[in-house]
Scaffold this motif. Structure first.
Motif, PDB file in Angstrom:
ATOM      1  N   MET A   1     -41.846   8.160 -36.555  1.00 27.95           N
ATOM      2  CA  MET A   1     -43.206   8.539 -36.139  1.00 27.95           C
ATOM      3  C   MET A   1     -44.164   7.386 -36.465  1.00 27.95           C
ATOM      4  SD  MET A   1     -45.441  11.918 -37.202  1.00 27.95           S
ATOM      5  CE  MET A   1     -44.153  13.005 -36.580  1.00 27.95           C
ATOM      6  N   PRO A   2     -44.963   6.945 -35.507  1.00 25.61           N
ATOM      7  CA  PRO A   2     -45.868   5.806 -35.735  1.00 25.61           C
ATOM      8  C   PRO A   2     -46.935   6.119 -36.782  1.00 25.61           C
ATOM      9  CG  PRO A   2     -46.338   6.875 -33.633  1.00 25.61           C
ATOM     10  CD  PRO A   2     -45.065   7.482 -34.124  1.00 25.61           C
ATOM     11  N   PHE A   3     -47.419   5.024 -37.410  1.00 24.39           N
ATOM     12  CA  PHE A   3     -48.436   5.183 -38.454  1.00 24.39           C
ATOM     13  C   PHE A   3     -49.721   5.828 -37.921  1.00 24.39           C
ATOM     14  CE2 PHE A   3     -45.963   1.904 -40.751  1.00 24.39           C
ATOM     15  CZ  PHE A   3     -45.867   2.549 -41.977  1.00 24.39           C
ATOM     16  N   SER A   4     -50.067   5.485 -36.690  1.00 23.17           N
ATOM     17  CA  SER A   4     -51.310   6.032 -36.131  1.00 23.17           C
ATOM     18  C   SER A   4     -51.274   7.557 -36.079  1.00 23.17           C
ATOM     19  CB  SER A   4     -51.537   5.467 -34.724  1.00 23.17           C
ATOM     20  OG  SER A   4     -50.435   5.781 -33.873  1.00 23.17           O
ATOM     21  N   MET A   5     -50.127   8.095 -35.712  1.00 19.60           N
ATOM     22  CA  MET A   5     -50.000   9.556 -35.647  1.00 19.60           C
ATOM     23  C   MET A   5     -50.020  10.166 -37.053  1.00 19.60           C
ATOM     24  SD  MET A   5     -47.112  11.856 -33.711  1.00 19.60           S
ATOM     25  CE  MET A   5     -47.639  11.201 -32.126  1.00 19.60           C
ATOM     26  N   LEU A   6     -49.363   9.514 -37.999  1.00 22.65           N
ATOM     27  CA  LEU A   6     -49.333  10.015 -39.368  1.00 22.65           C
ATOM     28  C   LEU A   6     -50.738  10.037 -39.983  1.00 22.65           C
ATOM     29  CD1 LEU A   6     -46.114   8.297 -40.747  1.00 22.65           C
ATOM     30  CD2 LEU A   6     -46.443  10.732 -40.317  1.00 22.65           C
ATOM     31  N   PHE A   7     -51.461   8.920 -39.778  1.00 18.53           N
ATOM     32  CA  PHE A   7     -52.827   8.870 -40.309  1.00 18.53           C
ATOM     33  C   PHE A   7     -53.746   9.865 -39.597  1.00 18.53           C
ATOM     34  CE2 PHE A   7     -51.596   4.696 -42.083  1.00 18.53           C
ATOM     35  CZ  PHE A   7     -52.087   4.864 -43.373  1.00 18.53           C
ATOM     36  N   GLY A   8     -53.485  10.067 -38.298  1.00 14.49           N
ATOM     37  CA  GLY A   8     -54.271  11.053 -37.551  1.00 14.49           C
ATOM     38  C   GLY A   8     -54.035  12.460 -38.055  1.00 14.49           C
ATOM     39  N   MET A   9     -52.758  12.788 -38.316  1.00 14.72           N
ATOM     40  CA  MET A   9     -52.430  14.113 -38.850  1.00 14.72           C
ATOM     41  C   MET A   9     -53.026  14.298 -40.252  1.00 14.72           C
ATOM     42  SD  MET A   9     -48.456  14.362 -37.600  1.00 14.72           S
ATOM     43  CE  MET A   9     -48.163  15.883 -38.517  1.00 14.72           C
ATOM     44  N   LEU A  10     -52.992  13.219 -41.051  1.00 11.07           N
ATOM     45  CA  LEU A  10     -53.561  13.294 -42.397  1.00 11.07           C
ATOM     46  C   LEU A  10     -55.068  13.556 -42.336  1.00 11.07           C
ATOM     47  CD1 LEU A  10     -53.184  13.074 -45.447  1.00 11.07           C
ATOM     48  CD2 LEU A  10     -53.522  10.583 -45.229  1.00 11.07           C
ATOM     49  N   SER A  75     -50.197  16.355 -48.428  1.00  7.52           N
ATOM     50  CA  SER A  75     -49.456  15.661 -49.477  1.00  7.52           C
ATOM     51  C   SER A  75     -48.124  15.130 -48.949  1.00  7.52           C
ATOM     52  CB  SER A  75     -49.221  16.608 -50.653  1.00  7.52           C
ATOM     53  OG  SER A  75     -48.483  15.976 -51.671  1.00  7.52           O
ATOM     54  N   SER A  76     -47.472  15.915 -48.112  1.00  8.40           N
ATOM     55  CA  SER A  76     -46.188  15.477 -47.539  1.00  8.40           C
ATOM     56  C   SER A  76     -46.379  14.272 -46.621  1.00  8.40           C
ATOM     57  CB  SER A  76     -45.551  16.636 -46.763  1.00  8.40           C
ATOM     58  OG  SER A  76     -45.309  17.737 -47.613  1.00  8.40           O
ATOM     59  N   ILE A  77     -47.445  14.332 -45.815  1.00  4.41           N
ATOM     60  CA  ILE A  77     -47.714  13.208 -44.900  1.00  4.41           C
ATOM     61  C   ILE A  77     -48.039  11.949 -45.683  1.00  4.41           C
ATOM     62  CG2 ILE A  77     -49.276  12.350 -43.107  1.00  4.41           C
ATOM     63  CD1 ILE A  77     -49.624  15.259 -42.186  1.00  4.41           C
ATOM     64  N   ALA A  78     -48.842  12.080 -46.723  1.00  8.49           N
ATOM     65  CA  ALA A  78     -49.190  10.925 -47.546  1.00  8.49           C
ATOM     66  C   ALA A  78     -47.946  10.326 -48.207  1.00  8.49           C
ATOM     67  CB  ALA A  78     -50.205  11.342 -48.617  1.00  8.49           C
ATOM     68  N   THR A  79     -47.019  11.178 -48.595  1.00  5.12           N
ATOM     69  CA  THR A  79     -45.779  10.693 -49.200  1.00  5.12           C
ATOM     70  C   THR A  79     -44.952   9.900 -48.190  1.00  5.12           C
ATOM     71  OG1 THR A  79     -45.727  12.606 -50.691  1.00  5.12           O
ATOM     72  CG2 THR A  79     -43.659  11.406 -50.364  1.00  5.12           C
ATOM     73  N   VAL A  80     -44.859  10.407 -46.970  1.00  5.17           N
ATOM     74  CA  VAL A  80     -44.114   9.705 -45.913  1.00  5.17           C
ATOM     75  C   VAL A  80     -44.735   8.346 -45.637  1.00  5.17           C
ATOM     76  CG1 VAL A  80     -43.472   9.754 -43.476  1.00  5.17           C
ATOM     77  CG2 VAL A  80     -43.272  11.834 -44.858  1.00  5.17           C
ATOM     78  N   ILE A  81     -46.071   8.313 -45.563  1.00  2.00           N
ATOM     79  CA  ILE A  81     -46.762   7.045 -45.296  1.00  2.00           C
ATOM     80  C   ILE A  81     -46.510   6.052 -46.422  1.00  2.00           C
ATOM     81  CG2 ILE A  81     -49.036   5.963 -45.075  1.00  2.00           C
ATOM     82  CD1 ILE A  81     -49.994   8.528 -43.698  1.00  2.00           C
ATOM     83  N   ALA A  82     -46.547   6.529 -47.646  1.00  2.00           N
ATOM     84  CA  ALA A  82     -46.338   5.652 -48.807  1.00  2.00           C
ATOM     85  C   ALA A  82     -44.929   5.073 -48.822  1.00  2.00           C
ATOM     86  CB  ALA A  82     -46.609   6.434 -50.090  1.00  2.00           C
TER      87      ALA A  82
END
Length: 422
Positions: A1-10, A75-82
């Motif tokens: 999953m691209p970073f843009s989508m992860l940050f958008g979901m966060l 929290s889960s999304i932030a963990t994936v991004i990290a």
């Protein structure tokens, strides 16, 4: 999953968390009485909010269910991004948790809750439109959660249904009235305070005491009676034989003044004009006596004790003055001096003195200031004595062998020079 989508979901999760946190605070801090007023005005948002607040356990269950879900998801999304950004998995998760905590604290907790506290209606009413259908959708889950919550509360003897009421007592209502300076003048605040005190006030608290009753003694010479009637400042006077305990009626002076100059005017004519006296037990509540005066169409009565002895006199004007106070008569029994002291007639009632000065002298015992001073000192004091009466410093200015007549309450700053009488 691209970073843009992860940050958008966060970002979406943070916004939703802010909404749930803020709406929870706004719904719980709403002024319930203003809410009821808006419901009467058919405000749609207020109506939905009022319905939701009828069962706060369900509403809180729904809000916290949604809020915990989005927080955990964030929290889960932030963990994936990290993990994707840093090779060291353990340190990256710790850093992500720390950063997310700070961000959520600022943007999803403190800011929305502060706004919700200041302007609760701004968020509460729109939120009610969202929570109403959402509660229907998630009701089975909310019901299941609340089932265990209510069981836990019952273990500590808390019944959610019985405690779901918003009532205020008399003292709380007084506090509300006292804080309405911007809405009404001080004199109307005092009127409302007096109305609230009617429940506990009795005619004994406001009556003219026995020694101050001005009446007509039928045993006196006719010339004395006529002179007394002509010079009386009162419109009604009790008529008695020798003692005020033997009152035979009340004389309405406007009925007799036209007859005084008639040649055949005598005591029999005076007696024929008398109105049957009304006797009032001293423990009669003020509000009950007002109703009685109105129903019986009378305006004056004699206050008697349990033995039938006359203790005082009360009029409809006295009852009305208990409510409107200074609007009827200009106060002359407690005059404030330029130095902040009060020159007080000791015959003043404690209730009236408290109302004029906004003090808190006790009202359970003696009804007058004279009685309170004598009870406190256990003797009739001499003029010139200074005491501290229930933390209020005063000086006896004038008295006789029977009672205190005039006192001066000193400004509070002078209380240090006085010793409390024991």
């Amino acid at each position: 999953m691209p970073f843009s989508m992860l940050f958008g979901m966060l970002a979406v999760m943070l916004i939703l968390s802010a909404f749930f946190s803020g709406s929870e605070t706004s719904l719980m801090t709403l002024n319930r009485y203003r809410l009821k007023h808006l419901v009467k005005l058919k405000h749609k948002g207020a109506i939905k909010t009022h319905v939701l607040l009828q069962q706060p356990d369900r509403l809180l269950g729904l809000i916290l269910l949604c809020n915990n879900f989005v927080n955990n998801f964030a929290s889960s999304i932030a963990t994936v991004i990290a993990i994707k950004l840093y090779a060291d998995e353990e340190s990256s998760v710790a850093i992500a948790a720390a950063l997310l905590t700070i961000v959520m604290l600022i943007f999803s907790e403190v800011t929305p809750k502060t706004l919700a506290t200041i302007k609760p209606e701004l968020l509460a009413f729109p939120a009610a439109w969202i929570y109403t259908p959402l509660l229907r959708v998630l009701y089975p889950i909310v019901w299941f959660i609340n089932l265990f919550v209510n069981l836990l509360l019952k273990l500590v003897r808390v019944d959610v249904k019985k405690n779901n009421t918003y009532t205020i007592n008399k003292e709380e209502l007084k506090t509300i009235i006292a804080e309405t300076d911007s809405l009404m003048s001080q004199r109307y605040q005092k009127m409302l305070m007096s109305i609230l005190d009617l429940e506990t006030a009795t005619v004994e608290d406001i009556m003219t005491p026995r020694n101050e009753i001005v009446g007509i003694d039928l045993e006196a010479p006719l010339e004395t009676i006529i002179d007394q009637i002509k010079n009386s400042p009162h419109t009604r006077m009790p008529v008695y034989k020798k003692s005020i305990d033997r009152v035979i009626g009340f004389l309405y002076l406007r009925k007799v003044l036209l007859l005084l100059n008639m040649d055949d005017f005598d005591k029999h004519t005076l007696i024929s004009l008398l109105v049957k006296p009304s006797f009032i037990p001293e423990s009669t509540p003020v509000h009950a006596q007002m109703v009685r005066f109105k129903d019986e169409k009378i305006r004056v009565g004699l206050v008697v004790d349990e033995y039938g002895d006359v203790q005082g006199l009360v009029t409809m004007d006295d009852l009305l003055q208990e409510i409107v106070g200074e609007l009827i008569t200009e106060d002359v029994t407690a005059r404030k001096q330029s130095d902040g002291s009060y020159l007080v007639d000791a015959n003043i009632t404690i209730r009236e003195l408290n109302r004029v000065t906004q003090w808190a002298l006790p009202t359970e015992g003696p009804k007058t200031l004279n009685g309170l001073i004598i009870e406190f000192m256990e003797t009739i004091p001499d003029a010139g004595i200074s005491i501290k009466l229930h933390d209020y410093p005063l000086e006896i200015i004038k008295c006789d062998e029977h009672a205190v007549k005039l006192v001066k309450f000193l400004p509070q700053k002078q209380s240090k020079v006085l010793k409390k009488h024991t």
